[in-house]
Enzyme design. Structure first.
Site, PDB file in Angstrom:
ATOM      1  N   ASP A 128       0.798  -1.496  -0.097  1.00  0.00           N
ATOM      2  CA  ASP A 128      -0.313  -0.089   0.008  1.00  0.00           C
ATOM      3  C   ASP A 128       0.693   1.252  -0.336  1.00  0.00           C
ATOM      4  O   ASP A 128       1.959   1.149   0.494  1.00  0.00           O
ATOM      5  CB  ASP A 128      -0.793  -0.008   1.388  1.00  0.00           C
ATOM      6  CG  ASP A 128      -1.751   0.893   0.487  1.00  0.00           C
ATOM      7  OD1 ASP A 128      -2.158   1.514  -0.384  1.00  0.00           O
ATOM      8  OD2 ASP A 128      -3.593   0.292   1.277  1.00  0.00           O
TER       9      ASP A 128
ATOM     10  N   ASP B 112     -10.101   1.910  -3.648  1.00  0.00           N
ATOM     11  CA  ASP B 112     -10.989   1.456  -2.231  1.00  0.00           C
ATOM     12  C   ASP B 112     -12.509   1.167  -2.018  1.00  0.00           C
ATOM     13  O   ASP B 112     -13.388   0.292  -1.113  1.00  0.00           O
ATOM     14  CB  ASP B 112     -10.852   2.338  -0.985  1.00  0.00           C
ATOM     15  CG  ASP B 112      -9.329   1.923  -0.497  1.00  0.00           C
ATOM     16  OD1 ASP B 112      -8.568   1.072  -0.757  1.00  0.00           O
ATOM     17  OD2 ASP B 112      -8.359   2.870   0.161  1.00  0.00           O
TER      18      ASP B 112
END
Length: 712
Positions: A454, A518
């Site tokens: 990430d 997301d």
């Protein structure tokens, strides 16, 4: 086909997969005379005639004799648009006059035709190497290397490579976006002036232009001539479309450099990112060239893309061995093949305010390390994966307290925090070595098959040694990923960046998957995944089935809509399955079984998108490379103004073959079915199905249905 052996020495003709590129080397720097449809096998006389036929009338130009618009435009050649090279030595040597010295053409074992051109400017004491490649798939890409041949430092402020497009390209398509709404398309007219898209986020960005497309009026998925450009760089970059009264049209791309960021000492060089161009009839053909090229790479994932359960939306930071082993049991029962433990496993990480950088398994939460969970997961026959965010650091962490000098910053202040985070300066050797050691140690101790890597904030005020630091940071992360992959070649890595903020062809040289967003709301994902697929093939796009309640939007959707959307990607689950009832788990298992059946088709076939006149219906699918089998999704995103929908056309089929078309379970439930909507289906020629179609089922908004077409 390689360049013609009998071509004039100052003309190069490259041909591949229906594409021709004609390069004129007679001027100061190479000019692309044609990039588009195949011109056929032109001999020396034909090539010379082409060049003569396309010489513009030199009237109204800034300089006598006309402007030479090269792949790297020069003001010295009369070009007064955006320059290809910007830099100087304290104001000197600000304008270059590069002249081609030599060139060569070769064909690589992979079938790529490569033109290499060496040029120099003796007065400015600079040399330039240009590499132009046409791949076997018909992708055109360029890269440049600039070298300083003087003792005095040359400050490079920008290098831009361009691709010509003709005046018939009157419309532009590019993309905007934000968190949880990546790659939102926007259309503008291609008029005189410059449409400039700059990205200063320090990563590819939510709102990157992504693929900048110029096309003929009204171009669509299957129609219209289109030219698309992608800058393969994961840091700051810029892309532009430019046109003037003497410039028919250019698309350009390159790195966006900060002031003083690249200073070349004597003998030092700067190499630009690769800039890719794809031509086609319709956006599907443009995208198909990118997909085919990526699939031909030796590092492209070759094993079936495993069904992945990620724990984030199931447990967030609430890590508990019993709860996670029960979740793993439920995942294995519905057919999951990979289990990924997300954020919260390390240091004092109980929320998102602390401990980033402390990459040691938390002794409080995991007194026996991760071994009990890993052993349970692998004992169920699943691969174990782990979330990491190595480029970031919380100020509230042992790492930041020990090494405040390892943070990207200007000398006088820290950047403003974002998500309680700062950025670890990987251009600092100690910081780089620490992260490499920590990641290597984790991958050595545990049988980790997958890293969810990430990157959760933009690089704001990002300095290194008193100078802008994004360029060095980008190169450092590439080097780090390369080293880790060499140490652990079996580990797959996902590029995740607050969702889909780091999606580009250069990060994908080192990673095996991108997290598209997301937001896993299936309604939003219809658009996000469609436009991500303009560049990236489906098998590299992470697409998960969420719970019935979308965490990012609050919407609620039936399982069929969620699963039918996630099916067209690298399928996963983002759901606490212990909260699902027995019927939901059975339905989920049926969808996963379908994914396992059709993933060889979805992940090797050609992505297609029908041009539907009613905007509430989206029809997309995948047609097998041999056109024997195809699977289509019919997604309703709203309510039509008409009672009946347009006929359902199925693009990409062999027009001369006959196909059995029928609904595909478990995506076969619709609200109002046409007569042919039965397991027996209907048989029709591919020509009829693609051009005329068949009656579409009627569905309520935010529903999806699947159609299978099999050659008979």
């Amino acid at each position: 086909m390689t360049a013609a052996d009998d071509a004039p020495t100052d003309l190069v003709h490259l041909r591949a997969s229906g594409v021709s590129v004609v390069v004129d080397l007679a001027g100061a720097l190479p000019r692309i005379l044609h990039w588009g449809s195949d011109l056929g096998a032109l001999d020396a006389t034909g090539l010379a005639a082409v060049r003569r036929a396309w010489v513009p009338v030199p009237h109204g130009y800034p300089v006598d004799g006309g402007v030479e618009i090269a792949v790297l435009p020069q003001e010295s050649a009369g070009y007064l648009g955006t320059p290809g090279l910007v830099g100087s030595r304290g104001g000197q040597d600000f304008s270059t006059l590069f002249v081609t010295g030599s060139h060569g053409v070769e064909t690589t074992p992979e079938g790529t035709q490569r033109l290499t051109v060496d040029a120099g400017d003796d007065a400015a004491r600079l040399t330039l190497r240009l590499v132009l490649e046409l791949t076997a798939e018909g992708l055109l890409r360029q890269q440049a290397t600039l070298t300083n041949r003087a003792d005095e430092v040359y400050g490079l402020d920008g290098l831009l490579l361009t691709f010509p497009v003709p005046r018939v390209a009157t419309e532009l398509l590019d993309f905007s976006g934000r968190w949880a709404r990546e790659r939102s398309p926007q259309r503008t007219q291609f008029t005189h002036g410059t449409r400039l898209r700059e990205n200063r986020r320090g990563r590819t960005g939510y709102d990157t232009a992504y693929v900048l497309v110029a096309g003929t009026a009204g171009f669509a998925n299957r129609t219209g001539e289109v030219w698309g450009l992608h800058t393969a760089w994961s840091g700051n970059h810029r892309m532009l479309a430019e046109r003037s009264h003497y410039n028919p049209g250019l698309l350009g791309g390159g790195e966006l450099l900060g002031s003083g960021e690249v200073r070349l000492g004597g003998g030092e060089s700067y190499t630009s990112p690769w800039v890719y161009g794809s031509w086609g009839t319709g956006l599907d053909e443009l995208a198909g060239r990118f997909h085919s090229w990526m699939r031909a790479r030796p590092q492209h994932p070759a094993t079936p893309r495993p069904v992945t359960l990620n724990t984030w939306e199931a447990v967030y930071f609430q890590h508990d061995l019993d709860r996670l082993t029960a979740l793993a049991d439920a995942a294995a029962a519905v057919g999951a093949e990979r289990f990924v433990l997300d954020d919260g496993w390390f240091g004092d990480r109980r929320d998102d305010t602390r401990a980033l950088g402390d990459w040691h398994v938390s002794a409080d939460v995991w007194p026996d390390g991760l071994h009990p969970l890993v052993e349970h997961v692998t004992g169920l026959g699943m691969q174990f994966g782990l979330w990491v965010e190595p480029e970031m650091v919380n100020p509230d962490s042992d790492l930041a307290r020990a090494h405040p000098d390892w943070i990207l910053q200007v000398p006088s202040r820290l950047p403003r925090a974002a998500r309680h985070q700062q950025v670890l300066d990987l251009a600092v050797p100690g910081a780089y070595a620490y992260i490499l050691e920590r990641m290597d140690a984790l991958l050595t101790e545990y049988p980790i098959g997958y890293l969810k890597w990430d990157h959760n904030r933009d690089l704001v005020d990002a300095g290194h040694g008193g100078l802008p630091g994004v360029h060095g940071q980008t190169l450092a992360i590439y080097r780090l990923l390369d080293e880790l992959r060499a140490l652990h070649p079996g580990v797959e890595i996902e590029s995740c960046s607050s969702g889909g903020a780091r999606v580009d062809l250069e990060i994908l040289q080192r990673t095996d998957r991108v997290w598209a967003s997301d937001c896993i709301d299936a309604f939003e994902r219809q658009q996000i995944q469609r436009w991500t697929n303009l560049l990236i093939p489906l098998e590299l796009i992470g697409a998960h089935i969420g719970s019935g309640h979308a965490h990012s939007t609050g919407r609620r959707h039936e399982l069929s809509f969620r699963a039918g959307t996630a099916l067209f990607g690298h399928l996963g689950i983002e759901w606490d399955l212990q909260e699902a009832d027995e019927a939901e788990r059975a339905d989920l298992a049926a969808w996963i079984a379908l994914y396992k059946e059709v993933r060889p088709l979805l992940h090797t076939g050609t992505s297609v998108h029908a041009d539907v006149v009613d905007p509430v219906l989206a029809v997309h699918g995948v047609v097998g490379a041999d056109r024997q089998d195809a699977l289509y999704a019919l997604a309703m995103t709203g309510r039509s103004t008409d009672t009946a929908l347009p006929r359902l056309t199925l693009p990409g089929l062999d027009p001369d073959a006959s196909y059995l078309v029928r609904p595909q379970a478990p995506g076969d439930a619709v609200d109002h079915a046409p007569q042919w909507w039965t397991p027996e289906g209907v048989r029709l020629p591919g020509r009829v199905l693609s051009a005329v179609g068949l009656e579409a089922p009627l569905q309520l908004p935010e529903r999806i249905a699947l159609v299978r077409a099999t050659r008979v």
